[in-house]
Design a protein around this motif. Structure first.
Motif, mmCIF file in Angstrom:
data_model
loop_
_atom_site.group_PDB
_atom_site.id
_atom_site.type_symbol
_atom_site.label_atom_id
_atom_site.label_comp_id
_atom_site.label_asym_id
_atom_site.label_seq_id
_atom_site.Cartn_x
_atom_site.Cartn_y
_atom_site.Cartn_z
ATOM 1 N N UNK A 179 0.863 -1.176 0.000
ATOM 2 C CA UNK A 179 0.000 0.000 0.000
ATOM 3 C C UNK A 179 0.903 1.231 0.000
ATOM 4 N N UNK A 180 0.431 2.316 -0.577
ATOM 5 C CA UNK A 180 1.215 3.550 -0.591
ATOM 6 C C UNK A 180 0.695 4.520 0.465
ATOM 7 N N UNK A 181 1.613 5.136 1.163
ATOM 8 C CA UNK A 181 1.282 6.140 2.162
ATOM 9 C C UNK A 181 1.674 7.504 1.598
ATOM 10 N N UNK A 182 0.681 8.356 1.349
ATOM 11 C CA UNK A 182 0.919 9.700 0.816
ATOM 12 C C UNK A 182 0.900 10.681 1.979
ATOM 13 N N UNK A 183 1.952 11.489 2.078
ATOM 14 C CA UNK A 183 2.111 12.336 3.258
ATOM 15 C C UNK A 183 2.255 13.812 2.919
ATOM 16 N N UNK A 184 1.458 14.650 3.617
ATOM 17 C CA UNK A 184 1.538 16.105 3.504
ATOM 18 C C UNK A 184 2.308 16.653 4.715
ATOM 19 N N UNK A 185 3.484 17.240 4.515
ATOM 20 C CA UNK A 185 4.278 17.772 5.632
ATOM 21 C C UNK A 185 3.591 18.937 6.348
ATOM 22 N N UNK A 186 4.071 19.224 7.549
ATOM 23 C CA UNK A 186 3.580 20.376 8.291
ATOM 24 C C UNK A 186 3.990 21.666 7.598
ATOM 25 N N UNK A 187 3.328 22.757 7.943
ATOM 26 C CA UNK A 187 3.616 24.036 7.315
ATOM 27 C C UNK A 187 5.030 24.518 7.582
ATOM 28 N N UNK A 188 5.707 24.937 6.526
ATOM 29 C CA UNK A 188 7.073 25.461 6.600
ATOM 30 C C UNK A 188 8.069 24.428 7.141
ATOM 31 N N UNK A 206 -4.280 3.589 -10.657
ATOM 32 C CA UNK A 206 -4.772 2.357 -10.028
ATOM 33 C C UNK A 206 -4.042 2.061 -8.714
ATOM 34 N N UNK A 207 -3.349 3.057 -8.204
ATOM 35 C CA UNK A 207 -2.546 2.876 -6.993
ATOM 36 C C UNK A 207 -3.411 3.014 -5.737
ATOM 37 N N UNK A 208 -3.405 1.995 -4.908
ATOM 38 C CA UNK A 208 -4.152 2.038 -3.651
ATOM 39 C C UNK A 208 -3.296 2.742 -2.596
ATOM 40 N N UNK A 209 -3.923 3.653 -1.864
ATOM 41 C CA UNK A 209 -3.136 4.473 -0.949
ATOM 42 C C UNK A 209 -3.949 4.964 0.249
ATOM 43 N N UNK A 210 -3.218 5.388 1.269
ATOM 44 C CA UNK A 210 -3.797 6.136 2.381
ATOM 45 C C UNK A 210 -3.142 7.509 2.326
ATOM 46 N N UNK A 242 -12.387 4.922 -4.294
ATOM 47 C CA UNK A 242 -12.078 3.638 -4.926
ATOM 48 C C UNK A 242 -10.694 3.138 -4.537
ATOM 49 N N UNK A 243 -9.698 4.014 -4.627
ATOM 50 C CA UNK A 243 -8.326 3.629 -4.298
ATOM 51 C C UNK A 243 -7.839 4.212 -2.976
#
Length: 240
Positions: free
Chosen positions: A61-70, A114-118, A139-140
């Motif tokens: 599974x892919x883990x997509x991450x948004x960093x903290x501000x600055x 088609x990549x499944x992720x969180x 879906x994904x």
């Protein structure tokens, strides 16, 4: 008269460009940089314009991450690398001026069709990730995780079946705890909550002390280890 207006217009553009340049320089000087250990861990990743990727072998599974501000993306390399070694690809998304709010849908640029992720994020990045998850095609998308962050009304998932993980730290002096507790109403009832005892806000990354934060009672390496362990345990429960 035309030349006069032309010179005036060019003058205004020059002033605006100067102000934007100064603002950019100010933000850059106030951006948190990765520690030496995070820089070392980042050597295991591949970097493109939009994302830093820790590729797992036979990724589950892919883990997509948004960093903290600055906060520079590589500041999260320590736990990201640990998670990738357990079979989960981690993609740390890049944002203009290191502010997720400026490109909230950036995940679309780094996830395959088609990549499944969180998806998830730290602090401001977590709030923006929640907004993305609330509107995204499920879906994904298989889950949302929040590190020292909370969903607001625009990111409400209280009527969703999406698995959600919320992780905080007991010494966090930056998180608005009043809003955090009040906004739990926007999360599913079966949300998984976890607390890192002794950890602080900046400890969800590796970039040194953050302004306004409390003193941590555990080492950064220990908090990074616990972040990775909590994420891995939760990821194992995700059905994809």
């Amino acid at each position: 008269m035309r030349n006069k207006h032309k010179h005036y217009f060019l003058g205004v553009l020059l002033i605006l460009a100067l102000l934007l340049g100064l603002a950019g320089a100010f933000l850059h000087m106030n951006t948190y940089q990765p520690t030496s250990s995070a820089k070392q861990a980042s050597q295991h990743a591949t970097v493109t314009k939009n994302v830093t990727t820790f590729k797992a072998k036979n990724s589950k599974l892919t883990l997509v991450f948004y960093p903290g501000g600055l906060v520079e993306p590589d500041s999260y390399a320590n736990w990201a690398y640990q998670v990738s070694k357990e079979g989960y690809t981690v993609k740390i998304v890049h944002f203009p001026l290191n502010l997720a709010v400026l490109a909230p849908n950036q995940a679309k640029q780094v996830v395959g069709p088609h990549e499944k992720y969180v998806i998830g994020g730290h602090s401001l990045g977590g709030a923006i990730a929640a907004r993305y998850a609330a509107k995204a095609d499920k879906t994904n998308l298989k889950g949302l995780f929040l590190l020292a962050a909370y969903a607001d009304q625009k990111g409400r998932l209280d009527h969703s079946q999406l698995p959600v993980l919320s992780v905080t730290a007991s010494q966090d002096g930056v998180l608005n705890w009043t809003n955090y507790h009040a906004n739990k109403k926007y999360l599913p009832k079966d949300t998984t909550f976890s607390t890192i005892s002794g950890g602080n806000h900046g400890g969800f990354g590796s970039y040194g002390h953050q302004k306004g934060d409390k003193t941590t009672k555990i080492s950064n390496s220990e908090q990074q280890k616990q972040v990775a362990q909590i994420l891995i345990k939760w990821l194992k429960t995700i059905k994809n």
